[in-house]
Design an enzyme around this catalytic site. Structure first.
Site, short mmCIF file in Angstrom:
data_model
loop_
_atom_site.label_atom_id
_atom_site.label_comp_id
_atom_site.label_asym_id
_atom_site.label_seq_id
_atom_site.Cartn_x
_atom_site.Cartn_y
_atom_site.Cartn_z
N SER A 1 -32.62 -6.00 -15.71
CA SER A 1 -31.32 -6.70 -15.65
C SER A 1 -30.49 -6.23 -14.46
O SER A 1 -30.80 -5.21 -13.82
CB SER A 1 -30.54 -6.44 -16.94
OG SER A 1 -31.35 -6.72 -18.05
C1 LIG Z 1 -34.14 -8.81 -19.75
S1 LIG Z 1 -35.64 -8.11 -20.33
C2 LIG Z 1 -35.12 -6.47 -20.78
C3 LIG Z 1 -34.72 -5.60 -19.64
C4 LIG Z 1 -35.04 -4.14 -19.88
N1 LIG Z 1 -34.12 -3.52 -20.80
C5 LIG Z 1 -35.14 -3.35 -18.59
O1 LIG Z 1 -34.43 -2.37 -18.41
O2 LIG Z 1 -35.98 -3.70 -17.75
C6 LIG Z 1 -35.81 -8.86 -21.92
C7 LIG Z 1 -37.04 -8.40 -22.69
O3 LIG Z 1 -36.84 -8.73 -24.06
C8 LIG Z 1 -38.10 -8.97 -24.63
N2 LIG Z 1 -37.93 -9.71 -25.91
C9 LIG Z 1 -37.72 -11.03 -26.12
N3 LIG Z 1 -37.60 -11.29 -27.43
C10 LIG Z 1 -37.76 -10.10 -28.09
C11 LIG Z 1 -37.76 -9.72 -29.46
N4 LIG Z 1 -37.60 -10.62 -30.43
N5 LIG Z 1 -37.97 -8.42 -29.75
C12 LIG Z 1 -38.18 -7.48 -28.76
N6 LIG Z 1 -38.18 -7.81 -27.44
C13 LIG Z 1 -37.98 -9.09 -27.11
C14 LIG Z 1 -38.84 -9.74 -23.55
O4 LIG Z 1 -40.23 -9.64 -23.74
C15 LIG Z 1 -38.33 -9.08 -22.28
O5 LIG Z 1 -39.25 -8.13 -21.79
#
Ligand SMILES: C[S@@+](CC[C@H](N)C(=O)[O-])C[C@H]1O[C@@H](n2cnc3c(N)ncnc32)[C@H](O)[C@@H]1O
Length: 365
Positions: free
Chosen positions: A82
């Site tokens: 992000s």
């Molecule tokens: C914006 S990224 C997160 C950024 C991360 N915190 C970083 O520092 O790089 C969003 C992530 O949420 C995950 N995601 C989507 N739905 C989810 C769920 N129901 N439970 C856990 N993870 C999920 C996606 O696979 C994706 O990798």
């Protein structure tokens, strides 16, 4: 590993660009955790091409205050690191201190978890995509970060152990009651999550009494599974095609509202109108606030200069609603989104309920 003083200072300057104040601890974390280690396979540039570690501008892009999209499904981003200034606002709202246990939903690259660990927290980070969770684990090991456990699974259930803080780094329709159970009656227990509102994901700071306030606007990608379950009043999905639009009301803000003020108006529109969402304004490279009609082919746009464009069978009604929203926001003295106090209530899938924003009031003063 510490990045060079030049790039480190430049990175912090970029994060602080909009006036954001970083605590000394968080500034040190951003300066010391090597972000490039968390994007070893590169990321998508704004023009759609991929930036690779061997590219001459790679580190410059890595240390920009920008989101790094690391995985796409077709044209849709499905994982990323992000925007650092957004991460900073969320981490500051979380009130992380050494010794606390933090549950992170959405491990992504692992970079946010590494920052939390650098602040002294023990982190349990969950990602629904197995390959993403594997890569995050590998990157954390390569960066030498200790105290983070990456778990593959849907974050809805949580880890089943007591935690002190919950941070959600993916857009959700509501928060899991499991996370609140796992927070229990932890003193100062806080949950920070981007919760859908009018087609965007303002970040909420939620306390166990189910009260919340807005931290900042954001545009997170959407979570999989019950965290985005259908619920009673979803913001309508943006339209694919729109009927012809005509001007209904002229400009009211000269100069046009700044992006943050426009977001404040947008937030208020989402409180006052169930059909508020975003849509691409035809023939302009711009997403804007729209009140979308039930057929999803017409309604009314509210543009940053306060002008209203409307179309479709109920153009008159939607244009009048749009004008009333602007009037009401002005009468309320242009409340910022942070002025709203929100109460959450259960909704979503009865088999996997989520807690959703249900009522709003404005703080006075
Ligand atoms: C914006 S990224 C997160 C950024 C991360 N915190 C970083 O520092 O790089 C969003 C992530 O949420 C995950 N995601 C989507 N739905 C989810 C769920 N129901 N439970 C856990 N993870 C999920 C996606 O696979 C994706 O990798």
């Amino acid at each position: 590993m510490v990045i060079g003083v030049g790039p480190r200072e430049a990175f912090l300057e970029r994060i602080r660009h909009g006036g954001l104040v970083l605590s000394p601890e968080l500034a040190a974390a951003f300066a010391e955790v090597p972000r490039e280690v968390f994007v070893p396979d590169g990321f998508q540039r704004r023009d759609g091409t991929w930036a690779k570690p061997a590219d001459p501008d790679f580190l410059d892009l890595v240390y920009d205050d920008d989101v790094l999209i690391t995985k796409v499904d077709g044209r849709t981003p499905v994982s990323s690191s992000s925007q650092p200034s957004l991460m900073a606002l969320m981490i500051e709202a979380l009130d992380v201190r050494p010794g606390l246990t933090v549950l992170e939903i959405g491990a992504g690259t692992g970079y946010n978890a590494a920052l939390l660990a650098r602040l002294g927290a023990t982190v349990i980070s969950v990602d629904v995509q197995e390959d993403v969770a594997d890569r995050a684990r590998f990157a954390l090991a390569r960066a030498g970060v200790e105290g983070v456990r990456v778990v593959h699974g849907d974050g809805y259930e949580g880890p089943g152990v007591r935690v002190d803080r919950v941070i959600v780094t993916v857009g959700v329709a509501g928060v899991s009651p499991r996370w609140l159970e796992q927070l229990g009656d932890v003193p100062g227990g806080v949950l920070v999550a981007p919760v859908e509102h009018a087609g965007t994901h303002p970040v909420l700071r939620i306390t166990p009494d189910l009260r919340a306030r807005v931290v900042t606007a954001s545009g997170f990608m959407t979570a999989a599974g019950p965290l985005t379950a259908a619920h009673q009043f979803p913001a309508p999905a943006p339209p694919r095609t729109l009927r012809k639009l005509v001007p209904y009301a002229g400009s009211r803000f000269n100069p046009p509202l700044e992006p943050l003020a426009y977001r404040d108006l947008w937030y208020a529109a989402g409180v006052w109108h169930r059909r508020a969402t975003y849509a691409a304004v035809p023939r302009r490279e711009q997403n804007a606030l729209m009140l979308l009609d039930e057929k999803r082919t017409g309604g009314a746009f509210v543009l940053p200069d306060g002008s209203v464009l409307a179309g479709g069978d109920e153009a008159d009604r939607y244009a009048a609603d749009a004008t009333r929203i602007i009037d009401r926001w002005l009468e309320a003295a242009r409340p910022p989104m942070q002025a709203w106090r929100i109460t959450l209530e259960p909704g979503g899938d009865p088999d996997a309920p989520i807690l959703l924003p249900a009522s709003w009031s404005l703080t006075s003063g």
